[in-house]
Design an enzyme around this catalytic site. Sequence first.
Site, short mmCIF file in Angstrom:
data_model
loop_
_atom_site.label_atom_id
_atom_site.label_comp_id
_atom_site.label_asym_id
_atom_site.label_seq_id
_atom_site.Cartn_x
_atom_site.Cartn_y
_atom_site.Cartn_z
N GLU A 65 -6.27 -4.90 0.69
CA GLU A 65 -6.47 -5.21 2.10
C GLU A 65 -7.96 -5.07 2.41
OE1 GLU A 65 -3.25 -2.46 3.69
OE2 GLU A 65 -2.70 -4.40 4.58
N GLU A 97 0.89 -1.18 0.00
CA GLU A 97 0.00 0.00 0.00
C GLU A 97 0.91 1.21 0.00
OE1 GLU A 97 -3.06 -0.27 -0.46
OE2 GLU A 97 -3.69 -2.18 0.40
N CYS A 157 -2.55 8.57 2.69
CA CYS A 157 -2.31 8.15 1.30
C CYS A 157 -3.55 8.36 0.44
CB CYS A 157 -1.83 6.70 1.26
SG CYS A 157 -2.78 5.60 2.28
P1 NDP Z 1 8.92 4.92 4.59
O1 NDP Z 1 8.43 4.24 3.38
O2 NDP Z 1 10.40 5.09 4.78
O3 NDP Z 1 8.40 4.18 5.92
C1 NDP Z 1 7.34 3.26 5.98
C2 NDP Z 1 7.75 2.04 6.81
O4 NDP Z 1 8.79 1.34 6.13
C3 NDP Z 1 8.32 2.39 8.18
O5 NDP Z 1 7.94 1.40 9.13
C4 NDP Z 1 9.81 2.32 7.92
O6 NDP Z 1 10.54 2.11 9.10
C5 NDP Z 1 9.90 1.13 7.00
N1 NDP Z 1 11.13 1.04 6.22
C6 NDP Z 1 11.99 2.03 5.89
N2 NDP Z 1 13.02 1.53 5.19
C7 NDP Z 1 12.83 0.19 5.07
C8 NDP Z 1 13.54 -0.89 4.45
N3 NDP Z 1 14.68 -0.68 3.80
N4 NDP Z 1 13.06 -2.13 4.53
C9 NDP Z 1 11.88 -2.36 5.16
N5 NDP Z 1 11.17 -1.38 5.78
C10 NDP Z 1 11.62 -0.13 5.73
O7 NDP Z 1 8.19 6.33 4.65
P2 NDP Z 1 8.72 7.66 5.36
O8 NDP Z 1 8.44 7.57 6.79
O9 NDP Z 1 10.13 7.96 4.96
O10 NDP Z 1 7.78 8.75 4.67
C11 NDP Z 1 8.21 9.37 3.46
C12 NDP Z 1 7.05 9.59 2.51
O11 NDP Z 1 6.46 8.34 2.17
C13 NDP Z 1 5.90 10.42 3.07
O12 NDP Z 1 6.14 11.78 2.98
C14 NDP Z 1 4.76 9.97 2.18
O13 NDP Z 1 4.83 10.65 0.95
C15 NDP Z 1 5.08 8.50 1.95
N6 NDP Z 1 4.33 7.63 2.91
C16 NDP Z 1 3.21 7.01 2.46
C17 NDP Z 1 2.46 6.24 3.34
C18 NDP Z 1 1.22 5.57 2.91
O14 NDP Z 1 0.32 5.36 3.73
N7 NDP Z 1 1.10 5.13 1.68
C19 NDP Z 1 2.83 6.09 4.74
C20 NDP Z 1 4.06 6.74 5.11
C21 NDP Z 1 4.76 7.48 4.20
P3 NDP Z 1 11.16 3.34 9.93
O15 NDP Z 1 10.16 4.42 9.89
O16 NDP Z 1 11.33 2.81 11.27
O17 NDP Z 1 12.43 3.65 9.24
#
Ligand code: NDP
Length: 451
Positions: A430, A227, A261
């Site tokens: 989902e 997602e 999102c």
């Molecule tokens: P991320 O994609 O980095 O984070 C989402 C999840 O992925 C977090 O639990 C993060 O862990 C985890 N994650 C990060 N790197 C890895 C990896 N290499 N392998 C597996 N899991 C990983 O999003 P950001 O927090 O950086 O947000 C950045 C942008 O992403 C936002 O501004 C928005 O545009 C978008 N976003 C979209 C979402 C949605 O609902 N579709 C949700 C969140 C963000 P951790 O945070 O602990 O590093």
Amino acid sequence: MFSVINPANETVVAQVPLTSAEATDEAIARSKSVLGAWKDVAPGDRAMLLRRFAAVVRDHAEELAQLEVTNAGHTIGNARWEAGNVANVLEYYAGAPERLFGQQIPVPGGIDITFKEPVGVVGIIVPWNFPMPIAGWGFAPALAAGCTVVLKPAEVTPLTAMRLGELALQAGIPDHVFQVLPGKGSVVGQRFVDNDTVRKVVFTGSTAVGQQVMAGCAKQVKAVTLELGGKSANIIFADADLEKAAATAPYGVFDNAGQDCCARSRILVQASVYDRFMELLEPAVKGVKVGDPSLESTEMGPLITKAQLDTVASFVPDEAAVAFRGDAPTGAGYWFPPTVLTATENDRAYREEIFGPVVTVVPFTDEADAIRMANDSEYGLSGSIWSQNLGRAIRVARGVETGNLSVNSHSSVRYWTPFGGYKKSGLGRELGPDALDAFCETKNVFIATDN
Ligand code: NDP
């Protein structure tokens, strides 16, 4: 240790240990060790345990909601809905264990039957924008299907997930069936991808990380649900109820401070009513109540982190075409006011996911132009259509390449209907009746009757 910060006032609210790669592998091994026993729990008993888990969550809903206000800056109204959503999703999938039907398929010389078997250990990676619901959308159907679960909350928002892990044990879910591992994505999340004992990854987050997760899972032919981001259109035709469309548009994009999102962050308005719509939108945007998220009257809280605030601010430079803005507190906290930009189709703010309270408004000429503009995006997650002509609304709904649409509303996600995206917004669905399939293998067995 990680310092968890309240984004409304920048105070430290908790210190949370970060799970190491080794500890993650140990947790995955424990998850695997109890998989057979969990799968063998009689369907009625597994259903009863999930109903009990739902009841314990409901009993602690206020505590969970307050925790989310403190950890994520969600308004108390939203946070209560989110805690209730976890209980609802658990109850909904508690109906599944006794209904995991296979098929009987006619074949010569015997009987052919299929079984739904749990896919195995499931790793769920949760983002910070909706810590509770997104966790529940993964773990509830996974547990119902007989899978065991390791779940990683976002580093900055671990508190409600950790509490849900405790509540699961309190409800009688056996040890190690549902484990919550706070930590970094690059450590814990990466082990879910790389450790081949995990047979399925559910990821919600940015498209960039989702692509990495999918590529990593491909190495092991590991199943994945994604997602990802969105840049959804709110399409307003001249024949719409303009007053209602304008009054609700802010809530279709600024809910959760735009960190959603599904945010309808591109408002497309038929050119003939553009000026009138903007006149109506201005007081609606200025009326959004931004402030202390613990107050019942607050409609929008802060952004999650200073980094997110800086990212959002980068979309509104000094020379940005700001049509009008609402208010936001000043001082401590990661505050950004609801902001409306006029834009062209080439502007960065119109094309990229902002994940903050910034919306662009752009005119379109006719139905075909509206569909073209809505589809001119790498994303396809959500959207809204405003028209009193039902035929047009249906035609446009069928024409827009997106997973979830609302006509004359900005309906939120319902746990009993499917949710997911087209294009770079994701893979798989989902919620709803079909989500269980994402956690099951189909096994086919032929039994000869002619010997
Ligand atoms: P991320 O994609 O980095 O984070 C989402 C999840 O992925 C977090 O639990 C993060 O862990 C985890 N994650 C990060 N790197 C890895 C990896 N290499 N392998 C597996 N899991 C990983 O999003 P950001 O927090 O950086 O947000 C950045 C942008 O992403 C936002 O501004 C928005 O545009 C978008 N976003 C979209 C979402 C949605 O609902 N579709 C949700 C969140 C963000 P951790 O945070 O602990 O590093």
